[in-house]
Motif scaffolding. Structure first.
Motif, PDB file in Angstrom:
ATOM      1  N   GLY A 122       0.799  -1.215   0.000  1.00 49.89           N
ATOM      2  CA  GLY A 122       0.000   0.000   0.000  1.00 49.89           C
ATOM      3  C   GLY A 122       0.837   1.274   0.000  1.00 49.89           C
ATOM      4  N   GLY A 123       2.126   1.164   0.342  1.00 47.31           N
ATOM      5  CA  GLY A 123       3.007   2.339   0.369  1.00 47.31           C
ATOM      6  C   GLY A 123       3.157   2.949  -1.017  1.00 47.31           C
ATOM      7  N   ILE A 124       3.085   4.278  -1.088  1.00 47.47           N
ATOM      8  CA  ILE A 124       3.075   4.993  -2.367  1.00 47.47           C
ATOM      9  C   ILE A 124       4.294   5.898  -2.488  1.00 47.47           C
ATOM     10  N   ARG A 125       5.008   5.772  -3.597  1.00 48.23           N
ATOM     11  CA  ARG A 125       5.979   6.805  -3.990  1.00 48.23           C
ATOM     12  C   ARG A 125       5.183   7.792  -4.810  1.00 48.23           C
ATOM     13  N   GLU A 126       5.018   8.990  -4.293  1.00 47.93           N
ATOM     14  CA  GLU A 126       4.059   9.951  -4.850  1.00 47.93           C
ATOM     15  C   GLU A 126       4.261  10.211  -6.338  1.00 47.93           C
ATOM     16  N   THR A 139      13.722  -6.207  -6.789  1.00 50.03           N
ATOM     17  CA  THR A 139      14.510  -7.204  -6.074  1.00 50.03           C
ATOM     18  C   THR A 139      13.674  -8.006  -5.081  1.00 50.03           C
ATOM     19  N   SER A 140      12.479  -7.518  -4.773  1.00 48.65           N
ATOM     20  CA  SER A 140      11.650  -8.228  -3.794  1.00 48.65           C
ATOM     21  C   SER A 140      10.200  -7.785  -3.929  1.00 48.65           C
ATOM     22  N   GLY A 141       9.280  -8.721  -3.744  1.00 49.44           N
ATOM     23  CA  GLY A 141       7.871  -8.390  -3.607  1.00 49.44           C
ATOM     24  C   GLY A 141       7.172  -8.024  -4.900  1.00 49.44           C
ATOM     25  N   HIS A 142       6.145  -7.177  -4.742  1.00 50.15           N
ATOM     26  CA  HIS A 142       5.257  -6.811  -5.841  1.00 50.15           C
ATOM     27  C   HIS A 142       5.013  -5.310  -5.814  1.00 50.15           C
ATOM     28  N   CYS A 143       4.925  -4.713  -6.991  1.00 49.75           N
ATOM     29  CA  CYS A 143       4.745  -3.274  -7.087  1.00 49.75           C
ATOM     30  C   CYS A 143       3.844  -2.957  -8.278  1.00 49.75           C
ATOM     31  N   ALA A 169      12.780   9.963 -19.931  1.00 52.63           N
ATOM     32  CA  ALA A 169      12.899  11.248 -19.242  1.00 52.63           C
ATOM     33  C   ALA A 169      11.616  12.057 -19.390  1.00 52.63           C
ATOM     34  N   GLY A 170      11.152  12.606 -18.296  1.00 54.18           N
ATOM     35  CA  GLY A 170      10.014  13.526 -18.329  1.00 54.18           C
ATOM     36  C   GLY A 170       8.643  12.885 -18.261  1.00 54.18           C
ATOM     37  N   LEU A 171       8.532  11.563 -18.404  1.00 60.15           N
ATOM     38  CA  LEU A 171       7.195  10.958 -18.347  1.00 60.15           C
ATOM     39  C   LEU A 171       6.785  10.781 -16.881  1.00 60.15           C
ATOM     40  N   PRO A 172       5.527  11.214 -16.556  1.00 61.93           N
ATOM     41  CA  PRO A 172       5.082  11.173 -15.162  1.00 61.93           C
ATOM     42  C   PRO A 172       4.676   9.768 -14.746  1.00 61.93           C
ATOM     43  N   HIS A 173       4.957   9.453 -13.474  1.00 66.40           N
ATOM     44  CA  HIS A 173       4.728   8.072 -13.025  1.00 66.40           C
ATOM     45  C   HIS A 173       4.485   8.005 -11.527  1.00 66.40           C
ATOM     46  N   SER A 174       4.019   6.825 -11.075  1.00 67.54           N
ATOM     47  CA  SER A 174       3.864   6.555  -9.642  1.00 67.54           C
ATOM     48  C   SER A 174       4.208   5.093  -9.395  1.00 67.54           C
ATOM     49  N   LEU A 175       4.497   4.786  -8.132  1.00 65.31           N
ATOM     50  CA  LEU A 175       4.842   3.425  -7.718  1.00 65.31           C
ATOM     51  C   LEU A 175       4.068   3.124  -6.449  1.00 65.31           C
ATOM     52  N   GLN A 176       3.588   1.897  -6.327  1.00 65.77           N
ATOM     53  CA  GLN A 176       2.906   1.520  -5.089  1.00 65.77           C
ATOM     54  C   GLN A 176       3.185   0.064  -4.750  1.00 65.77           C
ATOM     55  N   GLY A 177       3.604  -0.182  -3.523  1.00 64.30           N
ATOM     56  CA  GLY A 177       3.816  -1.546  -3.053  1.00 64.30           C
ATOM     57  C   GLY A 177       2.502  -2.297  -2.983  1.00 64.30           C
ATOM     58  N   LEU A 178       2.538  -3.598  -3.305  1.00 57.84           N
ATOM     59  CA  LEU A 178       1.345  -4.439  -3.273  1.00 57.84           C
ATOM     60  C   LEU A 178       1.485  -5.480  -2.158  1.00 57.84           C
ATOM     61  N   GLY A 179       0.364  -6.176  -1.893  1.00 54.84           N
ATOM     62  CA  GLY A 179       0.388  -7.225  -0.889  1.00 54.84           C
ATOM     63  C   GLY A 179       1.081  -8.464  -1.388  1.00 54.84           C
ATOM     64  N   PRO A 180       1.538  -9.322  -0.485  1.00 53.61           N
ATOM     65  CA  PRO A 180       1.424  -9.135   0.968  1.00 53.61           C
ATOM     66  C   PRO A 180       2.617  -8.393   1.578  1.00 53.61           C
ATOM     67  N   GLN A 237       1.857   6.196   3.229  1.00 51.36           N
ATOM     68  CA  GLN A 237       1.096   4.951   3.296  1.00 51.36           C
ATOM     69  C   GLN A 237      -0.263   5.128   2.638  1.00 51.36           C
ATOM     70  N   GLY A 238      -0.591   4.266   1.677  1.00 48.27           N
ATOM     71  CA  GLY A 238      -1.912   4.249   1.064  1.00 48.27           C
ATOM     72  C   GLY A 238      -2.578   2.908   1.315  1.00 48.27           C
TER      73      GLY A 238
END
Ligand code: MN
Ligand code: MN
Length: 418
Positions: A122-126, A139-143, A169-180, A237-238
Motif C-alpha cells: 500500500g506504500g506509495i511513492r508519490e 529485487t523483492s515483492g510486488h509493485c 525522461a520527463g514521463l510522469p509516473h507513480s509506484l505503489q507496493g502491493l500485498g502481501p 502509506q496508502g
C-alpha cells in the motif's frame, strides 16, 4: 586466496620486535609480482610492514579483504570504484524508505546515480516526474507502476522480483507496493547527478500554484482543491489497490496504449549466454524497446566461476550486487590495477573501455547487474580477441606457445569455465 585475516595481522604485530630485524625482500619483477618498486604483502619481509596498530573498524574493514591485502599485481592509486547502499543513510517515512548513491557520494559515477527503495504493502511513492530517465530492477515483492506517455497513452502494470521498468525522461509516473509484502527495488537514473530528493512532485506543484489558476486550468471551482497537501508527501502509506485490470480500465484513454511496454521480465528470459560457469541475460533497446538510454545485463556466476577479462567500448558500467560475494580488478593505463570486494547491496563502477573481470569468491552463486547508459549492451572479450588475431602476432607479443593459443575459446563465453 592469500588474503590476510585480521588475526594474522594482529599476530604479525605481536611478533613485531624480533621480526623487524628481517629486511630482505622477495624477488619482484617476476610473473605474478611485476612491479618495481615492489607492491603487495608478498614483498613485505619485515612483518611490521603488514601491521596496523592504528584505530580500526573491523566490521567495515574485514568486508573488504582486497583493500587490506591487495594482490601483488595491483598498483595502488586509482579513483574509488567501490560504493554501497549499505553505507548510505535512509530517508524513512510511513510507507517506506529510500537511500541513494549519486555522483555527490561517488565521484567516479558520472553517468548513473542509484536509488534503493522500499515500499510497504500500500506504500506509495508519490506521483512525480524528472528530467532524467528512470531504469529499475525489482529485487523483492510486488509493485504497481503507472505512467503516461507524451501522446497521452497510459500504462498500469504490476511487477515482481526480476522485472525491469524504464520511464523515459520527463514521463510522469507513480509506484505503489502491493500485498502481501510490499516491494523493494533499485532505480538507476541516466545521469550521475540525479537525486531521488529533487524530483518534480505533484503535491509541490499544486500547493505552489495560485488557487484561481488551478480552477481555470482544471475547469473546476478553486474550493475543490482546498484540502490538497501543503507539503509534499514523497512516500506515504496508502491502501493496497484492487485488481490490476480494474486500475487499467480506470486509467484507459482514447489515445490508446503505448506501443512498447515500459516493463521487461528479465528474469523470465532464457539466458543469452549459458556455460558451466554461469549465465548472462541482456535487456537493451534491442529487446526492451523503450529502454533507449539504458542497457543492462543480469549475470550469474557459479562458485569458482569468473566473468572473463573484458571491457565495454560504448559506456561506463554501473554494477549492483544482488547475491553472493565476488571481487573485481579494474585495469587502466599507467599501468594501474586495483581490486575490490563486493557483497549484496554494493555498487561497482568501471569507466568505459577499462579492462576488468569479476570472480565469484564465495560458496554460493554470485549474482549482479551491469547497467550502462547506452542503447545497446556492448562488450569486447580479451579471450575472443586473442583467439581471433593471427596466432603469430599473439605469440610474438606474449611469448605464448601455439598450443596455448589454440586452447583459447573460439566463441565468446562471457562466464568461465566454459
Ligand atoms: Mn521516478
Ligand atoms: Mn563488465
Amino acid at each position: 586466496m592469500n588474503n590476510l585475516t585480521r588475526r594474522s595481522l594482529l599476530a604479525a604485530g605481536a611478533l613485531g620486535g624480533a621480526a623487524a630485524l628481517t629486511t630482505s625482500t622477495k624477488a619482484a619483477g617476476v610473473f605474478g609480482n611485476p612491479d618495481l618498486p615492489p607492491q603487495g604483502a608478498v614483498n613485505a619481509a619485515n612483518p611490521q610492514s603488514l601491521t596496523d596498530p592504528g584505530p580500526q573498524n573491523p566490521a567495515l574493514a574485514d568486508n573488504l579483504p582486497s583493500f587490506l591485502d591487495p594482490p601483488p599485481t595491483d598498483v595502488g592509486g586509482m579513483p574509488m570504484f567501490w560504493n554501497s547502499f549499505n553505507i548510505a543513510p535512509k530517508r524513512v517515512q510511513n510507507g517506506g524508505w529510500a537511500r541513494q548513491v549519486t555522483q555527490s557520494d561517488f565521484q567516479i559515477s558520472t553517468t548513473i546515480s542509484g536509488v534503493n527503495m522500499r515500499l510497504s504493502a500500500g506504500g506509495i511513492r508519490e506521483m512525480h516526474w524528472h528530467q532524467q530517465a528512470e531504469w529499475a530492477v525489482m529485487t523483492s515483492g510486488h509493485c504497481r507502476i503507472t505512467v503516461l506517455d507524451e501522446l497521452g497513452r497510459p500504462a498500469v502494470e504490476d511487477v515482481v522480483a526480476g522485472d525491469l521498468w524504464y520511464f523515459p525522461a520527463g514521463l510522469p509516473h507513480s509506484l505503489q507496493g502491493l500485498g502481501p509484502d510490499g516491494a523493494e527495488f533499485v532505480l538507476a537514473f541516466d545521469n550521475g547527478e540525479s537525486s531521488e530528493y529533487n524530483t518534480l512532485l505533484l503535491t509541490d506543484w499544486l500547493a505552489h500554484t495560485p488557487p484561481e489558476v488551478l480552477a481555470k486550468s482544471f475547469g473546476v471551482p478553486a474550493e475543490a482543491f482546498k484540502d490538497i497537501p501543503l507539503q509534499n508527501r514523497w512516500i506515504f502509506q496508502g491502501t493496497v489497490p484492487g485488481p490490476l485490470a480494474a486500475d487499467q480500465a480506470a486509467a484507459m484513454a482514447q489515445a490508446g496504449t503505448p506501443p512498447n511496454p515500459f516493463v521487461f521480465r528479465l528474469a523470465d528470459q532464457a539466458p543469452d549466454k549459458k556455460t558451466a560457469g554461469g549465465e548472462v541475460r541482456i535487456a537493451d533497446s534491442g529487446n526492451f524497446k523503450v529502454s533507449t538510454t539504458m542497457a543492462a545485463a543480469l549475470v550469474r556466476i557459479r562458485p569458482g566461476g569468473i566473468r572473463e577479462l573484458h571491457w565495454h567500448p560504448n559506456a561506463d558500467e554501473w554494477q549492483y550486487y544482488l547475491q553472493g560475494s565476488g571481487r573485481m580488478t579494474v585495469f587502466n593505463t599507467g599501468p594501474a590495477a586495483e581490486t575490490a570486494d563486493f557483497r549484496p547491496g554494493d555498487i561497482g563502477y568501471v569507466k568505459k573501455s577499462l579492462g576488468h573481470y569479476v570472480e565469484n569468491t564465495g560458496k554460493d552463486d554470485l549474482v549482479f547487474m551491469e547497467i550502462f547508459r547506452a542503447d545497446r549492451f556492448a562488450e569486447v572479450s580479451l579471450s575472443d580477441w586473442l583467439a581471433h588475431t593471427p596466432p603469430a602476432m599473439v605469440a610474438a607479443t606474449l611469448n605464448l606457445s601455439p598450443e596455448t593459443i589454440a586452447r583459447f575459446q573460439k566463441t565468446r563465453r562471457d562466464v568461465m569455465p566454459a
